[in-house]
Design an enzyme around this catalytic site. Structure first.
Site, PDB file in Angstrom:
ATOM      1  N   ASP A 149       0.840  -1.199   0.000  1.00  0.00           N
ATOM      2  CA  ASP A 149       0.000   0.000   0.000  1.00  0.00           C
ATOM      3  C   ASP A 149       0.880   1.257   0.000  1.00  0.00           C
ATOM      4  OD1 ASP A 149      -2.374   1.835   0.814  1.00  0.00           O
ATOM      5  OD2 ASP A 149      -3.276  -0.157   0.643  1.00  0.00           O
ATOM      6  N   HIS A 157      -3.721   5.972   3.566  1.00  0.00           N
ATOM      7  CA  HIS A 157      -4.490   4.795   3.149  1.00  0.00           C
ATOM      8  C   HIS A 157      -3.868   3.509   3.683  1.00  0.00           C
ATOM      9  CE1 HIS A 157      -6.019   1.739   0.255  1.00  0.00           C
ATOM     10  NE2 HIS A 157      -7.079   2.529   0.155  1.00  0.00           N
ATOM     11  N   SER A 212     -11.413  -1.151  -0.483  1.00  0.00           N
ATOM     12  CA  SER A 212     -10.108  -1.087   0.194  1.00  0.00           C
ATOM     13  C   SER A 212     -10.227  -1.382   1.676  1.00  0.00           C
ATOM     14  CB  SER A 212      -9.480   0.303   0.018  1.00  0.00           C
ATOM     15  OG  SER A 212      -8.932   0.465  -1.252  1.00  0.00           O
TER      16      SER A 212
END
Length: 751
Positions: A123, A198, A529
């Site tokens: 990520d 994220h 996600s």
């Protein structure tokens, strides 16, 4: 007589339908009831918290237990209930899925919360200072770990601990495509540190440690944790700034993760249609995942956020566990009280002060507004209609399906001097707070039209906006999120995707401190996600409990035990236009049921030979397969049928008359077991299973069966759905059936 003190708690006294139309009279009757109980007018006013006087009669008041019992005994009182605290936190995901830490005997505790399992995450990096990476009470690093922590900009080995045991970054692919990249000018960190937030968020969902006392502003707080709170996290940063994730970096990250000894790979990265075939190196996740799976690593990927359109699901390789997103049993009702005393419940995350009765306007007399309305809703309103909006609450209608439509309208109205906005839009569940907690409330078109009719019928329309509440449990229904990408699979239609669904809407988890809802570094985000790492956490618990299970066995256990209703037995709907009952193309096997997945009874297993047969069956050339497998491969003649690929699902995209396919089940339950078949056939489709009984014993762990499928339809159809279940009356091993009749092959049809 009990006055203010610790023994007084808020209780809700419900009196049923109000007996008078004058709200002041109703409130006074409430005060009188409290006065008679407490003995003085002052105590009654001090005790009162709310008077419910519009839709029904009742009040909330601070009472002792004995006072609550006394008032409950009054003949006019329907019932008295204590005030409940509702939590807005990631813990709701795990309580909702039956993995409460408070339950002593469940998968979470049986697996020691995944302590010996390592979850690798590819990520945007990690924010190591986040409290959710604390290693309190966690034992030594697992012996099979070979990785480490790589130093870089504002990051070194001291940032790792027994929870965050690995952190590496991969930037060469990005640099090769961005030669003008200037490290000193970039906001991102050339290190494993997370600028975007994220990566930190998804890591926390999968395996974050216990962290109490996290809340979103004024809404209720609670304990945040990941699915496997004692699992170890290893971050592989392969996504950079606003430039995305380059395939070279992704492949290198996955390669390193395989080397380092991760047990699960969680990847919330996707592509747009058209997708590349699984054997194409331009599909780095499929390629890297293939090798990871062959080494016993389960690879979990997000299915994408291109829903509700069909054939949009990504990361669809058959060796990947592909995840769709659902809502939780949680909503954020926000009361809107119109001047006619009608209360409408919108949805918002508004935690500011109540907006008292304020002028309500629908700016439909602006010619310019009408010209732009259908495309942009309230965009540019600030330039042309300030006089209409200033100091008022604005009603807006938008046809935009983007999650940012409400935020955009709020920003425009705020710039024009408005004090709030109500946005009528296509029903959906993705909510975000507006900037500076500006009052912005979403309603559907029906409620929006009701508000508009009130505005047009009133000489001076007004509205009151109250802060949002958190409602958990029934009657809030579970839905597949509108944004969640849908099947069927555009690469290989006979492979059902997505595989499974998990909560992915408004999930509270850690982030960096640049994009936070509070000074402790937490934010709410939505997307597949967020759903994928929830499954990664479940996989970690299963891996800790069943070390010898293959990735295919783990996938099968999750799919065949899933809920096809919500945990309360209510139907799961799929958001879209129109909303419909969810089917396998929306949620695969259904909503993950972790506790059942731990004891599935039987599994549909797969190995290297099965994957090679799959690639031969769908027509990949032998050289491509050989490259992927790493050795020369010759496909058999005749070519095997893709329908025989041993998935925990049966999908037949082109049924002309009839077909017979094979599946093999492996017993992972009691050695001596007998299972009988139960079939729910799709509409107009006949399904015959041979044999109808499977017998397992210590020398017969694997048993095959055949499924004959025929159609009674005489024309091309869309897909119809059913299920096939093997049951020993303890375990129910269920797979979805999806069948489309195609009399005329390769004929384009909207169905």
């Amino acid at each position: 007589m009990a006055r203010a003190g610790a023994d007084r708690k808020v209780h809700i006294v419900y009196l049923g339908e109000k007996q008078h139309d004058d709200p002041d009279f109703v409130t006074e009757s409430h005060h009188q009831m409290l006065w008679s109980l407490l003995g003085s007018k002052e105590d009654a006013y001090d005790s009162m918290v709310y008077s419910y006087r519009h839709g029904f009669s009742g009040f909330a008041a601070k009472l002792t237990k004995s006072q609550a019992k006394q008032i409950a005994d009054l003949p006019e009182v329907v019932h008295v209930t204590p005030n409940s605290v509702y939590e807005l936190a990631t813990t709701r995901t795990w309580d909702y899925l039956g993995l409460s830490a408070a339950t002593p005997k469940n998968l979470l505790n049986d697996s020691n919360m995944g302590e010996e399992v390592i979850i690798g995450v590819v990520d945007t990096g990690v924010w190591p200072e986040s409290e959710v990476f604390n290693d309190n009470g966690i034992g030594p690093v697992p012996k099979h770990w070979k990785g480490g922590c790589e130093s870089g900009e504002e990051f070194n080995s001291s940032n790792c601990n027994k929870k965050l045991i690995g952190a590496k970054y991969f930037i060469n692919g990005f640099l090769a495509e961005n030669e003008s990249f200037n490290e000193t000018e970039s906001l991102d960190f050339v290190s494993p540190r997370d600028y975007d937030g994220h990566g930190t968020h998804v890591s926390t969902i999968a395996g974050g440690s216990f962290l109490p006392g996290i809340s979103y502003k004024g809404l209720a707080g609670g304990t945040v944790r990941g699915g496997a709170p004692r699992a170890r996290i290893a971050m592989y940063k392969a996504c950079w700034d606003d430039s995305g994730c380059y395939s070279a970096d992704i492949l290198k990250a996955m390669d390193e993760a395989i080397h380092d000894g991760v047990d699960v790979l969680s990847i919330s990265i996707g592509y747009r249609i058209p997708y590349f075939p699984e054997t194409d190196v331009r599909a780095p996740i499929a390629t890297g995942a293939f090798h990871a799976v062959l080494k016993g690593i389960t690879v979990v990927c997000s299915g994408g956020n291109s829903g509700p359109a069909a054939q949009t699901v990504g990361n669809a390789a058959p060796w990947i566990l592909t995840v769709a997103a659902t809502t939780l049993d949680r909503s954020f009702p926000t009361p809107l009280t119109l001047g006619n005393n009608k209360v409408i419940l919108g949805q918002a995350m508004y935690t500011g002060p109540e907006v008292g009765f304020t002028s309500l306007v629908y700016p439909d007399d602006s010619i310019y507004f009408h010209q732009i309305f259908s495309k942009f809703s309230l965009l540019f309103l600030a330039i042309n209609s300030n006089s209409q909006v200033e100091g008022k609450v604005v009603l807006s209608f938008t046809t935009s399906k983007r999650s940012g439509a409400v935020l955009n309208d709020a920003s425009t109205v705020k710039r024009a001097g408005g004090v709030g906005v109500i946005v009528a839009k296509n029903p959906g569940d993705t909510l975000s707070p507006c900037v500076d907690d500006f009052p912005c409330v979403a309603v559907d078109y029906e409620l929006g039209t009701n508000i508009l009719l009130y505005i047009r019928s009133s000489g001076s329309p007004v509205v009151k906006i109250q802060p949002s509440k958190t409602l958990i449990g029934q009657p809030v229904g579970t839905k597949v999120a509108e944004f969640s990408s849908r099947g069927p699979n555009s690469i290989s239609p006979a492979i059902l995707k997505p595989d499974i669904a998990a909560p992915g809407v408004s999930i509270l988890a850690a982030t960096n401190t640049n994009t936070t809802f509070n000074d402790r570094g937490f934010i709410m985000m939505s997307g597949t996600s967020m759903a994928a790492p929830a499954i990664s956490g479940v996989v970690a618990l299963l891996k800790a409990t069943h070390r010898d299970w293959s990735p295919a066995a783990i996938r099968s256990a999750i799919v065949t035990t899933a809920w096809r209703t919500d945990p309360f037995g209510e139907p799961i709907f799929a958001e879209g236009s129109p909303r419909k009952l969810a089917d396998p193309f929306d949620y695969g096997g259904g909503l993950v049921n972790p506790e059942k997945a731990a004891t599935p009874g039987l599994v549909y297993d797969l190995g290297l030979e099965d994957y090679v047969l799959y690639m031969c069956s769908v027509g990949y050339n032998e050289s491509s397969i050989s490259q992927l497998v790493g050795k020369g491969t010759v496909c058999s003649n005749p070519i095997p049928s893709v329908l025989d690929f041993n998935l925990p699902s049966i999908t037949i995209p082109n049924l002309k008359e009839e077909v017979t396919l094979t599946r093999t089940l492996t017993n992972v339950g009691p050695p001596n077991s007998v299972y009988k078949v139960e079939v729910e056939p799709p509409l107009g489709v006949q399904v015959t299973v041979t044999p109808e009984t499977l017998v397992f014993n210590s020398t017969n762990e694997k048993v095959s069966f055949k499924v004959r499928v025929s159609t009674t339809h005489k024309t091309n159809t869309g897909y119809y759905f059913g299920s096939l279940t093997w049951s020993d009356y303890v375990h129910n091993v269920t797979i979805p059936l999806s069948v489309r009749t195609q009399i005329l092959q390769n004929y384009y049809d909207e169905n």
